[in-house]
Design a protein around this motif. Structure first.
Motif, PDB file in Angstrom:
ATOM      1  N   PHE A  87     -47.683 -41.631   7.560  1.00 60.62           N
ATOM      2  CA  PHE A  87     -46.530 -42.214   7.799  1.00 60.62           C
ATOM      3  C   PHE A  87     -45.874 -43.230   6.867  1.00 60.62           C
ATOM      4  O   PHE A  87     -46.740 -43.789   5.944  1.00 60.62           O
ATOM      5  CB  PHE A  87     -46.516 -43.041   9.041  1.00 60.62           C
ATOM      6  N   GLY A  88     -44.550 -43.080   6.405  1.00 56.33           N
ATOM      7  CA  GLY A  88     -43.981 -44.348   5.451  1.00 56.33           C
ATOM      8  C   GLY A  88     -43.184 -43.515   4.270  1.00 56.33           C
ATOM      9  O   GLY A  88     -43.844 -43.523   3.301  1.00 56.33           O
ATOM     10  N   SER A  89     -42.019 -43.284   4.806  1.00 56.13           N
ATOM     11  CA  SER A  89     -41.163 -42.672   3.735  1.00 56.13           C
ATOM     12  C   SER A  89     -40.006 -43.759   3.311  1.00 56.13           C
ATOM     13  O   SER A  89     -39.282 -43.677   2.391  1.00 56.13           O
ATOM     14  CB  SER A  89     -40.393 -41.421   4.088  1.00 56.13           C
ATOM     15  N   GLY A  90     -39.897 -44.704   4.280  1.00 56.71           N
ATOM     16  CA  GLY A  90     -38.673 -45.677   4.327  1.00 56.71           C
ATOM     17  C   GLY A  90     -37.636 -45.415   5.053  1.00 56.71           C
ATOM     18  O   GLY A  90     -36.595 -46.235   5.292  1.00 56.71           O
ATOM     19  N   THR A  91     -37.825 -44.117   5.487  1.00 55.73           N
ATOM     20  CA  THR A  91     -36.607 -43.874   6.600  1.00 55.73           C
ATOM     21  C   THR A  91     -36.436 -44.558   7.849  1.00 55.73           C
ATOM     22  O   THR A  91     -35.628 -44.496   8.459  1.00 55.73           O
ATOM     23  CB  THR A  91     -36.408 -42.189   6.776  1.00 55.73           C
ATOM     24  N   HIS A  92     -37.809 -44.856   8.427  1.00 52.00           N
ATOM     25  CA  HIS A  92     -37.764 -45.457   9.683  1.00 52.00           C
ATOM     26  C   HIS A  92     -37.442 -47.063   9.597  1.00 52.00           C
ATOM     27  O   HIS A  92     -37.925 -47.602   8.714  1.00 52.00           O
ATOM     28  CB  HIS A  92     -39.521 -45.273  10.096  1.00 52.00           C
ATOM     29  N   THR A 147     -38.654 -49.303  11.148  1.00 57.76           N
ATOM     30  CA  THR A 147     -40.022 -50.606  10.892  1.00 57.76           C
ATOM     31  C   THR A 147     -40.317 -50.852   9.393  1.00 57.76           C
ATOM     32  O   THR A 147     -40.836 -51.697   9.136  1.00 57.76           O
ATOM     33  CB  THR A 147     -41.116 -49.892  11.656  1.00 57.76           C
ATOM     34  N   THR A 148     -40.526 -49.559   8.672  1.00 56.79           N
ATOM     35  CA  THR A 148     -40.982 -49.569   7.356  1.00 56.79           C
ATOM     36  C   THR A 148     -39.535 -50.101   6.626  1.00 56.79           C
ATOM     37  O   THR A 148     -40.020 -50.969   5.645  1.00 56.79           O
ATOM     38  CB  THR A 148     -41.132 -48.058   6.855  1.00 56.79           C
ATOM     39  N   ALA A 149     -38.333 -49.907   6.865  1.00 54.52           N
ATOM     40  CA  ALA A 149     -37.188 -50.543   5.985  1.00 54.52           C
ATOM     41  C   ALA A 149     -37.137 -52.095   6.218  1.00 54.52           C
ATOM     42  O   ALA A 149     -36.969 -52.892   5.449  1.00 54.52           O
ATOM     43  CB  ALA A 149     -35.957 -49.952   6.827  1.00 54.52           C
ATOM     44  N   LEU A 150     -37.569 -52.505   7.497  1.00 55.26           N
ATOM     45  CA  LEU A 150     -37.672 -53.894   7.791  1.00 55.26           C
ATOM     46  C   LEU A 150     -38.771 -54.594   6.745  1.00 55.26           C
ATOM     47  O   LEU A 150     -38.327 -55.748   6.256  1.00 55.26           O
ATOM     48  CB  LEU A 150     -37.775 -54.245   9.082  1.00 55.26           C
ATOM     49  N   CYS A 151     -39.803 -54.032   6.513  1.00 58.38           N
ATOM     50  CA  CYS A 151     -40.881 -54.671   5.742  1.00 58.38           C
ATOM     51  C   CYS A 151     -40.391 -54.616   4.280  1.00 58.38           C
ATOM     52  O   CYS A 151     -40.782 -55.378   3.501  1.00 58.38           O
ATOM     53  CB  CYS A 151     -42.294 -53.939   6.057  1.00 58.38           C
ATOM     54  N   ALA A 159     -48.379 -55.789   8.608  1.00 56.17           N
ATOM     55  CA  ALA A 159     -48.938 -54.841   9.457  1.00 56.17           C
ATOM     56  C   ALA A 159     -47.720 -54.145  10.148  1.00 56.17           C
ATOM     57  O   ALA A 159     -47.127 -54.677  10.674  1.00 56.17           O
ATOM     58  CB  ALA A 159     -50.125 -55.100  10.316  1.00 56.17           C
ATOM     59  N   ASN A 160     -47.553 -52.830  10.019  1.00 56.02           N
ATOM     60  CA  ASN A 160     -46.534 -52.122  10.704  1.00 56.02           C
ATOM     61  C   ASN A 160     -46.998 -51.007  11.598  1.00 56.02           C
ATOM     62  O   ASN A 160     -47.406 -49.987  11.098  1.00 56.02           O
ATOM     63  CB  ASN A 160     -45.637 -51.368   9.622  1.00 56.02           C
ATOM     64  N   ILE A 161     -47.313 -51.473  12.811  1.00 56.52           N
ATOM     65  CA  ILE A 161     -48.143 -50.706  13.832  1.00 56.52           C
ATOM     66  C   ILE A 161     -47.559 -51.122  15.128  1.00 56.52           C
ATOM     67  O   ILE A 161     -46.910 -51.812  15.320  1.00 56.52           O
ATOM     68  CB  ILE A 161     -49.914 -51.003  13.763  1.00 56.52           C
ATOM     69  N   LEU A 162     -47.973 -50.230  16.277  1.00 59.53           N
ATOM     70  CA  LEU A 162     -47.184 -50.460  17.432  1.00 59.53           C
ATOM     71  C   LEU A 162     -47.739 -51.832  18.098  1.00 59.53           C
ATOM     72  O   LEU A 162     -48.663 -52.329  17.798  1.00 59.53           O
ATOM     73  CB  LEU A 162     -47.947 -49.235  18.204  1.00 59.53           C
ATOM     74  N   ALA A 163     -46.809 -52.206  19.018  1.00 59.80           N
ATOM     75  CA  ALA A 163     -47.345 -53.536  19.528  1.00 59.80           C
ATOM     76  C   ALA A 163     -48.571 -53.705  20.243  1.00 59.80           C
ATOM     77  O   ALA A 163     -49.336 -54.754  19.801  1.00 59.80           O
ATOM     78  CB  ALA A 163     -46.181 -53.855  20.636  1.00 59.80           C
TER      79      ALA A 163
END
Ligand SMILES: C[S@@+](CC[C@H](N)C(=O)[O-])C[C@H]1O[C@@H](n2cnc3c(N)ncnc32)[C@H](O)[C@@H]1O
Length: 292
Positions: A137-142, A144-148, A228-232
């Motif tokens: 996971f992690g292309s920048g399109t989501h 949650t990643t974009a916010l980081c 950390a970009n993971i679920l709550a």
């Protein structure tokens, strides 16, 4: 070889029966999905909830006769009317690469660019990161990643130490290093993520500043920044660990939260951090804390 794909929409009580039926008719794979935009968030471990309206998709060898398949399904279910059944032929493609067709260079903040391997935007200035997430996971399109990425792009990172917990493709770790971080520890529990992170760091020339580790071997050293970009639910469980890896006065960045989850996660992290107001994109939020 082309494939034959069959979709059936049904209710959640009949979905397991249809799954079994398609398997018995020779389906190479059966996928259950949401047929009515109903979110099922963070099921407990081992729980496999289904949607009220579930779409059952079976993939068959292209040589399968569609009329035979339709007939067998009608016979087994004693109906030929109630089923919402669709059949389509799928040409052979390199499926794990298909999404790359829509992956264009994306800018975060003033000058940070995430680029699919080898592509460049028209802009000639900037920090360009070549990225191939592979199976992680992690292309920048989501969001949650974009916010980081936006957070990283607008903060001074020169010389800092950081930990990227749940590194996926390594996108945040690589971005932090390219933005000036001195050292980053990237951890994940998925071996494919660790492999993708190493490969992406290597192609961006920052492998030297990176330590890539399985999360069971998370080092004890304290970092200036923990991201950390993971679920709550996972972030809540990880609070003691992540707090212990953040130096006093250091920052924690938490993403992967839906807006209604911000209060619950903030409450847990307030035991060690001063929490700032969330940054929001769509339904998603990022929270930042400073360790006391
Ligand atoms: C949403 S992805 C984030 C990937 C990347 N950091 C980004 O921002 O796009 C979450 C990652 O955390 C990893 N992960 C989830 N739970 C974890 C845990 N308890 N320990 C370690 N890694 C975990 C997953 O394997 C996945 O790679």
């Amino acid at each position: 070889m082309p494939w034959l794909q069959l979709h059936l929409t049904t209710d959640k009580t009949r979905a397991p029966l249809l799954e079994l039926l398609l398997e018995n008719l020779g389906a190479l794979s059966v996928t259950l999905g949401d047929a009515a935009d109903e979110a099922l968030l963070e099921p407990a471990p081992g729980e496999l909830p289904l949607w009220q309206r579930t779409r059952v998709t079976g993939l068959f060898d292209g040589a399968t006769d569609p009329d035979w398949l339709r007939g067998e399904i009608s016979r087994a279910l004693h109906t030929d009317s109630a089923l919402e059944l669709q059949l389509e032929e799928l040409p052979e493609r390199q499926w794990e690469r298909t999404w790359l067709d829509d992956f264009q260079p994306m800018r975060f903040g003033e000058s940070l660019w995430i680029c699919p391997d080898g592509q460049r935007p028209e802009a000639s200035e900037g920090i360009f990161i070549d990225l191939d997430p592979g199976l992680a996971f992690g292309s920048g399109t989501h969001p949650t990643t974009a916010l980081c990425l936006r957070w990283l792009a607008r903060h001074p990172l020169a010389g800092i130490t950081a930990m990227d917990f749940g590194c996926g493709s390594g996108i945040l770790a690589v971005a932090a290093l390219r933005l000036g971080a001195a050292r980053v520890v990237a951890v994940d529990h998925d071996p494919q993520a660790l492999e993708a992170t190493r490969a992406n760091a290597n192609k961006n020339g920052v492998l030297g500043g990176l330590q890539v580790l399985h999360s069971t071997a998370t080092p004890e050293s304290k970092q200036d920044l923990v991201i950390a970009n993971i679920l709550a639910g996972t972030l809540i469980e990880l609070e003691p660990l992540l707090a212990s890896r953040t130096r006093n006065g250091g920052r924690i960045i938490l993403s992967g939260l839906l807006l209604p989850q911000v209060a619950e996660v903030s409450k847990v992290y307030k035991s060690h951090f001063d929490i700032r107001p969330p940054e929001v994109e769509g339904d998603w939020a990022l929270i930042e804390g400073v360790k006391r």
